[in-house]
Design a protein around this motif. Structure first.
Motif, PDB file in Angstrom:
ATOM      1  N   ALA A 221      52.219  41.383  60.635  1.00 30.84           N
ATOM      2  CA  ALA A 221      52.199  42.383  61.705  1.00 30.84           C
ATOM      3  C   ALA A 221      53.094  42.137  62.971  1.00 30.84           C
ATOM      4  O   ALA A 221      53.778  43.080  63.510  1.00 30.84           O
ATOM      5  CB  ALA A 221      50.575  42.514  62.304  1.00 30.84           C
ATOM      6  N   GLU A 222      53.024  40.880  63.550  1.00 27.03           N
ATOM      7  CA  GLU A 222      53.727  40.307  64.559  1.00 27.03           C
ATOM      8  C   GLU A 222      55.264  40.625  63.966  1.00 27.03           C
ATOM      9  O   GLU A 222      56.084  41.097  65.084  1.00 27.03           O
ATOM     10  CB  GLU A 222      53.418  39.120  64.790  1.00 27.03           C
ATOM     11  CG  GLU A 222      54.140  38.644  66.284  1.00 27.03           C
ATOM     12  CD  GLU A 222      53.780  37.044  66.597  1.00 27.03           C
ATOM     13  OE1 GLU A 222      54.685  36.377  66.928  1.00 27.03           O
ATOM     14  OE2 GLU A 222      52.370  37.065  66.717  1.00 27.03           O
ATOM     15  N   ARG A 223      55.676  40.101  63.098  1.00 28.14           N
ATOM     16  CA  ARG A 223      57.101  40.179  62.654  1.00 28.14           C
ATOM     17  C   ARG A 223      57.589  41.533  62.521  1.00 28.14           C
ATOM     18  O   ARG A 223      58.814  41.880  62.769  1.00 28.14           O
ATOM     19  CB  ARG A 223      57.308  39.573  61.340  1.00 28.14           C
ATOM     20  CG  ARG A 223      57.254  37.891  61.287  1.00 28.14           C
ATOM     21  CD  ARG A 223      57.623  37.325  60.205  1.00 28.14           C
ATOM     22  NE  ARG A 223      58.992  37.543  59.816  1.00 28.14           N
ATOM     23  CZ  ARG A 223      59.600  37.293  58.585  1.00 28.14           C
ATOM     24  NH1 ARG A 223      58.739  36.858  57.531  1.00 28.14           N
ATOM     25  NH2 ARG A 223      60.547  37.652  58.138  1.00 28.14           N
ATOM     26  N   ALA A 224      56.701  42.599  61.882  1.00 25.84           N
ATOM     27  CA  ALA A 224      56.890  43.944  61.767  1.00 25.84           C
ATOM     28  C   ALA A 224      56.618  44.787  63.011  1.00 25.84           C
ATOM     29  O   ALA A 224      56.971  46.091  62.915  1.00 25.84           O
ATOM     30  CB  ALA A 224      56.415  44.383  60.505  1.00 25.84           C
ATOM     31  N   ASN A 225      56.079  44.299  64.240  1.00 26.31           N
ATOM     32  CA  ASN A 225      55.761  45.039  65.299  1.00 26.31           C
ATOM     33  C   ASN A 225      54.883  46.062  64.718  1.00 26.31           C
ATOM     34  O   ASN A 225      54.964  47.282  64.959  1.00 26.31           O
ATOM     35  CB  ASN A 225      57.009  45.737  65.915  1.00 26.31           C
ATOM     36  CG  ASN A 225      56.620  46.331  67.224  1.00 26.31           C
ATOM     37  OD1 ASN A 225      55.784  45.743  68.007  1.00 26.31           O
ATOM     38  ND2 ASN A 225      57.473  47.281  67.783  1.00 26.31           N
ATOM     39  N   ALA A 226      53.637  45.716  63.998  1.00 31.45           N
ATOM     40  CA  ALA A 226      52.627  46.522  63.603  1.00 31.45           C
ATOM     41  C   ALA A 226      51.361  46.313  64.332  1.00 31.45           C
ATOM     42  O   ALA A 226      51.327  45.025  64.711  1.00 31.45           O
ATOM     43  CB  ALA A 226      52.528  46.614  61.969  1.00 31.45           C
TER      44      ALA A 226
ATOM     45  N   CYS B  97      51.764  51.284  61.432  1.00 29.72           N
ATOM     46  CA  CYS B  97      52.976  51.152  61.828  1.00 29.72           C
ATOM     47  C   CYS B  97      53.810  52.414  62.597  1.00 29.72           C
ATOM     48  O   CYS B  97      53.195  53.461  62.216  1.00 29.72           O
ATOM     49  CB  CYS B  97      53.993  50.873  60.685  1.00 29.72           C
ATOM     50  SG  CYS B  97      53.389  49.493  59.540  1.00 29.72           S
ATOM     51  N   TYR B  98      54.679  52.284  63.576  1.00 27.07           N
ATOM     52  CA  TYR B  98      55.155  53.276  64.404  1.00 27.07           C
ATOM     53  C   TYR B  98      56.447  53.609  64.011  1.00 27.07           C
ATOM     54  O   TYR B  98      57.065  54.401  64.665  1.00 27.07           O
ATOM     55  CB  TYR B  98      54.685  52.742  65.866  1.00 27.07           C
ATOM     56  CG  TYR B  98      53.512  52.507  66.279  1.00 27.07           C
ATOM     57  CD1 TYR B  98      52.410  53.636  66.256  1.00 27.07           C
ATOM     58  CD2 TYR B  98      52.757  51.335  66.198  1.00 27.07           C
ATOM     59  CE1 TYR B  98      51.008  53.404  66.389  1.00 27.07           C
ATOM     60  CE2 TYR B  98      51.550  51.053  66.217  1.00 27.07           C
ATOM     61  CZ  TYR B  98      50.525  51.893  66.646  1.00 27.07           C
ATOM     62  OH  TYR B  98      49.461  51.734  66.900  1.00 27.07           O
ATOM     63  N   THR B  99      57.059  53.012  63.161  1.00 26.21           N
ATOM     64  CA  THR B  99      58.325  53.301  62.600  1.00 26.21           C
ATOM     65  C   THR B  99      58.214  53.202  61.139  1.00 26.21           C
ATOM     66  O   THR B  99      57.666  52.287  60.674  1.00 26.21           O
ATOM     67  CB  THR B  99      59.525  52.605  63.130  1.00 26.21           C
ATOM     68  OG1 THR B  99      59.218  50.972  62.857  1.00 26.21           O
ATOM     69  CG2 THR B  99      59.559  52.614  64.781  1.00 26.21           C
TER      70      THR B  99
ATOM     71  N   LEU C 251      58.832  46.952  56.041  1.00 21.96           N
ATOM     72  CA  LEU C 251      58.829  45.505  56.469  1.00 21.96           C
ATOM     73  C   LEU C 251      57.495  45.111  56.071  1.00 21.96           C
ATOM     74  O   LEU C 251      57.316  43.945  55.367  1.00 21.96           O
ATOM     75  CB  LEU C 251      59.336  45.189  57.682  1.00 21.96           C
ATOM     76  CG  LEU C 251      59.337  43.614  58.098  1.00 21.96           C
ATOM     77  CD1 LEU C 251      60.234  43.134  57.113  1.00 21.96           C
ATOM     78  CD2 LEU C 251      59.949  43.576  59.555  1.00 21.96           C
ATOM     79  N   VAL C 252      56.471  45.601  56.539  1.00 24.63           N
ATOM     80  CA  VAL C 252      55.325  45.195  56.060  1.00 24.63           C
ATOM     81  C   VAL C 252      54.859  45.185  54.713  1.00 24.63           C
ATOM     82  O   VAL C 252      54.481  44.314  54.283  1.00 24.63           O
ATOM     83  CB  VAL C 252      54.104  46.088  57.056  1.00 24.63           C
ATOM     84  CG1 VAL C 252      52.694  45.822  56.269  1.00 24.63           C
ATOM     85  CG2 VAL C 252      54.090  45.975  58.535  1.00 24.63           C
TER      86      VAL C 252
ATOM     87  N   SER D  93      59.337  49.587  60.370  1.00 17.66           N
ATOM     88  CA  SER D  93      58.296  48.566  60.509  1.00 17.66           C
ATOM     89  C   SER D  93      57.179  48.767  59.172  1.00 17.66           C
ATOM     90  O   SER D  93      56.820  47.799  58.632  1.00 17.66           O
ATOM     91  CB  SER D  93      57.333  48.973  61.711  1.00 17.66           C
ATOM     92  OG  SER D  93      56.180  48.167  61.660  1.00 17.66           O
TER      93      SER D  93
END
Length: 111
Positions: free
Chosen positions: A95-100, A36-38, A44-45, A41
């Motif tokens: 991953a898609e939902r959390a932008n991971a 994750c980059y935030t 959320l994951v 994120s």
């Protein structure tokens, strides 16, 4: 069966487990690796994974990277392709939902 984006890699890992002598009658802890980059994120994951029955392991912020968190979402199951694919599809959705970034899975060989 709907195939995950990682289907070919999943087949290869399942085959490698079988070749290494894994007992497919035993449950294995399948560890799905995510980046994750935030912090949002990352959180959320974790939340989405827990809601789907995964435990969280090896989580934390990378000291050498400014904005990089990683974690494993873990669920015990047989390492057969159907179980792996079902989990992979769930993790891809998380991953898609959390932008991971989903970086595949691994497990110890249970004999």
């Amino acid at each position: 069966m709907i195939k995950s984006r990682n289907y070919d890699r999943n087949i290869a890992v399942v085959k490698a487990l079988r070749d290494a002598g894994a007992d497919f009658r035993k449950q294995h802890a399948l560890e799905h690796h995510l980046y994750c980059y935030t912090q949002a994120s990352f959180e959320l994951v974790q939340s989405l994974g827990i809601r789907l029955g995964y435990s969280v392991a090896h989580e934390g912020k990378h000291e050498d990277e400014q904005d990089l968190w990683s974690l494993d979402l873990v669920k015990r199951s047989a390492p057969d392709i159907e179980s792996v694919e079902r989990q992979s599809l769930e993790i891809e959705e998380i991953a898609e939902r959390a932008n991971a970034k989903y970086d595949g899975w691994g497990t110890e060989v249970e004999q």
